[in-house]
Structure formats: C-alpha cells, structure tokens
Design a protein around this motif. Structure first.
Motif, PDB file in Angstrom:
ATOM      1  N   VAL A 360       0.816  -1.219   0.000  1.00  0.00           N
ATOM      2  CA  VAL A 360       0.000   0.000   0.000  1.00  0.00           C
ATOM      3  C   VAL A 360       0.853   1.275   0.000  1.00  0.00           C
ATOM      4  O   VAL A 360       0.321   2.368  -0.224  1.00  0.00           O
ATOM      5  N   LYS A 361       2.137   1.156   0.230  1.00  0.00           N
ATOM      6  CA  LYS A 361       3.004   2.344   0.280  1.00  0.00           C
ATOM      7  C   LYS A 361       2.916   3.133  -1.024  1.00  0.00           C
ATOM      8  O   LYS A 361       3.066   2.584  -2.118  1.00  0.00           O
ATOM      9  N   ARG A 363       0.269   4.345  -2.259  1.00  0.00           N
ATOM     10  CA  ARG A 363      -1.060   4.190  -2.835  1.00  0.00           C
ATOM     11  C   ARG A 363      -2.098   4.656  -1.815  1.00  0.00           C
ATOM     12  O   ARG A 363      -1.770   5.027  -0.703  1.00  0.00           O
ATOM     13  N   LYS A 364      -3.366   4.594  -2.190  1.00  0.00           N
ATOM     14  CA  LYS A 364      -4.453   5.009  -1.310  1.00  0.00           C
ATOM     15  C   LYS A 364      -5.489   3.890  -1.173  1.00  0.00           C
ATOM     16  O   LYS A 364      -5.751   3.164  -2.144  1.00  0.00           O
ATOM     17  N   LYS A 365      -6.072   3.794  -0.003  1.00  0.00           N
ATOM     18  CA  LYS A 365      -7.152   2.844   0.226  1.00  0.00           C
ATOM     19  C   LYS A 365      -8.300   3.148  -0.727  1.00  0.00           C
ATOM     20  O   LYS A 365      -8.679   4.296  -0.916  1.00  0.00           O
ATOM     21  N   ALA A 396      -1.652   6.162   3.531  1.00  0.00           N
ATOM     22  CA  ALA A 396      -2.445   5.462   2.514  1.00  0.00           C
ATOM     23  C   ALA A 396      -3.929   5.416   2.867  1.00  0.00           C
ATOM     24  O   ALA A 396      -4.734   4.866   2.101  1.00  0.00           O
ATOM     25  N   VAL A 453      -6.298  -1.592  -1.830  1.00  0.00           N
ATOM     26  CA  VAL A 453      -5.997  -0.377  -2.603  1.00  0.00           C
ATOM     27  C   VAL A 453      -6.681  -0.344  -3.965  1.00  0.00           C
ATOM     28  O   VAL A 453      -6.766   0.719  -4.589  1.00  0.00           O
ATOM     29  N   THR A 454      -7.197  -1.483  -4.414  1.00  0.00           N
ATOM     30  CA  THR A 454      -7.888  -1.505  -5.704  1.00  0.00           C
ATOM     31  C   THR A 454      -9.404  -1.621  -5.544  1.00  0.00           C
ATOM     32  O   THR A 454     -10.152  -1.272  -6.455  1.00  0.00           O
ATOM     33  N   LEU A 463       0.912  -5.473  -9.066  1.00  0.00           N
ATOM     34  CA  LEU A 463       1.159  -4.206  -8.358  1.00  0.00           C
ATOM     35  C   LEU A 463       2.593  -4.092  -7.870  1.00  0.00           C
ATOM     36  O   LEU A 463       3.117  -2.977  -7.699  1.00  0.00           O
TER      37      LEU A 463
END
Length: 464
Positions: A360-361, A363-365, A396, A453-454, A463
């Motif tokens: 997740v680093k 990236r965003k939830k 994130a 994250v997706t 990813l």
C-alpha cells in the motif's frame, strides 16, 4: 530411528494405560476467556487448586474490542467473560495479561513472542489454533474445556497417540507467494479432512527458508486440514527468534537448551505413517471461493465447474457457491469486495504488517473498502510504530486498531455485515464466521493489501 514427534511425545509420557490412552505431561497451558470458565468452576466444585500454576498463562483475546480498551466493554456477554477470566486467574494464582497490559494480545501470538513456547515442549489450550506454537518445534494442540480442567488439576492429559505425517515442500516460492499461500494450497490438495488423525511435520527447503512468522502461520492452519497439530523442527532460525525473549533461557541455561534443541530432529531413517511431497512451483498467490478453507484456488484460476466435483461433494459445493454469490467456472479477479481484514493468530504479526505496508506504500485505500488492521499483540503494535509502518499506513488512508482476535470470528464488535465480501487474513471462512451472512475470502496479507488499494480481488504480482 524415531520421528521428532516420537521423541517429544515419548519424553512426556507419564504412563500408558493398557488398551487406553496415554497420560501425557504438559509443559504449558494457555487460557483465554471463552473455553476456561467451566474448567475453573469444575476445580472449585471439587475443592482443587491448579497443580502447577507457574505453567499456566491467561489472557483475554476473543471477546476484546479493538477500540477503547481502556473503557468498560459495552457488550454484556463479552464483558462477563473477560471479567470472569481475570477473577479466575486471581483466585487460582495464575499469570494474567489483561486488556491494555503491555503483554496482552492474541494468546497464540503472545506465547511465541515472549518465549513462553519453546522447542521440545508439550503445549495445550482450549482453542483449535494452538497448533500455531508447533512452529518453534513443540507439540502443541487444542483441547476441550474438560481437558483444560484436567491439565489445571494435574498438569497432565489423557490422549490417544496420533499418527505421524510428513509434508515436504521443496523448491523456491514465487513472487508474492507467502506461507499463507502454502497453507491454503495444502488445504486445497489434502482437503479439510486429509490430515485427520495425524500430527504433521513440515519439512523441505521451502519450510527451512520460512521466517519464524511464516512458520507460525503455516502451523496455525494445520487444524484446517483436520490435523491434530503441526510443527517444524527447530533450527538456527528458531534459535535466533527465541534468543533474548523474556521467558527463554538465559546465559549457560541458553547454551544447554540450544544444545538439546539441536537434537530435536527426525532421523534420516525415520518412518512416518504417511509422507506427501509438493513442489513450490505449483503454488501461486491464493484465495478461497467457498465456505471451508479447502475450497481455494490460485488467484488466476477459475472456480471449478460442477463436473469437476465428486458426486458426494456436489451438494455442498453448490450450497457454498450460493452462499458466496459465485458461480462455477467464475474467475474472481476484478470481483468487488467491501472489507479487508489484516490480523488474527494467523497473520497478525509484524512481518504481516510489513508485507501489507509494502504493497500500500505510495497508494491510497480504495473508497469502497472498510479496512480493519489489527495487530496480534501490543508488542506488535509497538513495533509497527517503531518501524514507521503506522505512518505508511496512515498516509495510505488506513488506521491501526487495538490488539485482539477482531474480525476472525463474530465474538466481538468487529463483524462483517450480511452479504458483504471480506478479503481476510484469518483462518476460517465458514458461513457466518465473520458475522451473520458475511462472505469471507481467505488470503495472505499481500493479497489483502492488493484488494484494499484496488477495491477488487487483484493479483498482487501486477502491483509489486
């Protein structure tokens, strides 16, 4: 030459009853709030004390909320169970790690991390996932409440000796493939009853190269194949993990212990009741699609077609898919999910949070995701902060909850609503396990992070 299982078992035999069970000495008893109250009541009714109270450790984990633990528990049933454990531990002079205590957490996470679980031990708890502790090279297995009382009163238990099985996995694990994927793969191959009646020794280059956290995950899931327990022979990885732990031997005692622990291996000519081998190249990141942990597939694979299922299993297969809202032949990549749960005695350790954070680093939830990230202990929670993982997760869009069993099972506030899909790092996907009508997809922390994250089931290899 005896197997490692035989070596540890035989060392703990007190007596063998003719045409009956073995009386086995127990080195460590763990107690949580769910399966111990009747055992304590039984001791009181007979006017007995715990025979060796120093061998017994108690802590609440199943019913504990994962927020506001400094406040009274709102649910009356949960509060009653947690309060009863505290009172019982005090009355019988037992070590008790309560909520907010720095030593508290899920009992199967705390035991190894404090060095309470050591090679060569026999370890029991009124909880099926006691097999987790086998990762240190111990014989660890779950017992019933009446047996908990037996161990409290005598420090022994009556047991029929299980058969022995060795599962060997050789080769090198592929990208994004973890111990959780290995366990889910084994369950799909052996089914949830394929190891019934056996104690499983895990071996081979894959197992030898697993971290201690990975071995704990693998052994945790032994019970989901029907096994009585599972374990890994202790080695340098074990010794390095245990060295310096609070309850591990120190100084000369440590040297003596390691010298003994190095003898805890199955001989080259050891004979097992059953031997099974697999190659690591067969294993990819995995997910489950049904309502038992053996109903799993590689993440790029399709759910089996009805014709691929034995006649005896067709009805349960259809029932499971109806519950999950899936169809035979479906590919689940891209299927939208609602919840992600990182935690449980299966994947609530620091390595699991590192793996989740690595995905997740930067990236965003996903907006459609509700995420519960629950450390397996306060020690794990402290390490998350010391390593700065909390900042990565916060940036994130995630937050970290307080330790406990959480959404592994519907015994506390963290319940998945009816009809919602949860990608979960826990151990069971039974109907209603995470809440009435909840739909559970078991996966590794890496697969869970990819979904978080997706917003959909995603092959993490795309990813990373």
């Amino acid at each position: 030459m005896n197997t490692l299982f035989d070596k540890i078992w035989d060392k703990h035999v007190v007596q063998v009853i003719d045409d009956g069970p073995t009386q086995l000495y127990i080195d460590r008893l763990y107690c949580h709030e769910v399966t111990s109250p009747q055992a304590f009541d039984g001791l009181r009714a007979r006017g007995l004390k715990c025979f060796r109270p120093g061998k017994i450790f108690c802590m609440p984990d199943h019913n504990t909320p994962t927020h506001d633990q400094d406040k009274p528990i709102e649910d009356p049933v949960s509060r009653k169970q947690v309060e009863a454990l505290k009172r019982n531990a005090e009355d019988f002079g037992l070590t008790y790690y309560g909520m907010m205590d720095k030593n508290n957490g899920i009992i199967h996470v705390v035991g190894p991390e404090k060095g309470l679980s050591l090679p060569g031990m026999t370890i029991v708890c009124g909880d099926s996932h006691t097999s987790t502790h086998g990762a240190v090279g111990a014989l660890a297995f779950g017992i019933g409440t009446s047996e908990v009382e037996m161990v409290m009163a005598t420090q022994c238990i009556l047991q029929q000796k299980p058969k022995s099985m060795r599962i060997t996995i050789n080769g090198k694990l592929g990208k994004c493939v973890t111990a959780k994927d290995v366990a889910l793969f084994l369950m799909s191959k052996l089914t949830t009853s394929g190891a019934t009646g056996y104690f499983v020794e895990y071996a081979g280059s894959v197992v030898e190269n697993l971290s201690m956290e990975g071995r704990l995950t693998l052994c945790n899931l032994s019970i989901e194949m029907g096994a009585r327990g599972g374990f890994v022979a202790p080695d340098e990885i074990t010794f390095e993990y245990l060295k310096g732990k609070e309850f591990a031997p120190k100084g000369e005692d440590w040297d003596k212990a390691v010298s003994y622990w190095k003898t805890l291996r199955s001989g080259g000519d050891a004979v097992f009741d059953k031997e099974i081998s697999f190659d690591a190249s067969e294993i990819e990141p995995r997910i489950t699609y049904g309502t038992n942990p053996g109903m799993g597939i590689g993440i790029t694979e399709n759910i089996p077609n009805i014709d691929d299922i034995d006649d005896a299993g067709k009805d349960s297969f259809v029932k499971a898919l109806n519950y999950m809202g899936f169809k035979p032949g479906d590919n689940l990549i891209g299927h939208e999910v609602d919840y992600v749960f990182l935690g449980a005695c299966t994947n609530g350790r620091i390595e699991d949070f590192r793996a989740f954070a690595s995905v997740v680093k930067g990236r965003k939830k996903a907006e459609n995701i509700t995420a519960w990230l629950v450390p397996g202990s306060w020690a794990v929670e402290r390490q998350i902060r010391e390593e700065g993982l909390d900042k990565i997760l916060r940036d994130a869009g995630f937050s970290i909850r307080q330790p406990g069993c959480s959404a592994c099972l519907a015994m506390n506030d963290d319940k998945v609503p009816e009809g919602k899909y949860c990608v979960s790092t826990s151990n069971r996907n039974f109907e209603g396990r995470q809440g009435p009508g909840a739909r559970t997809i078991l996966a590794s922390p890496i697969v869970a992070a990819a979904a978080a994250v997706t917003g959909v089931i995603t092959d993490p290899r795309t990813l990373v």
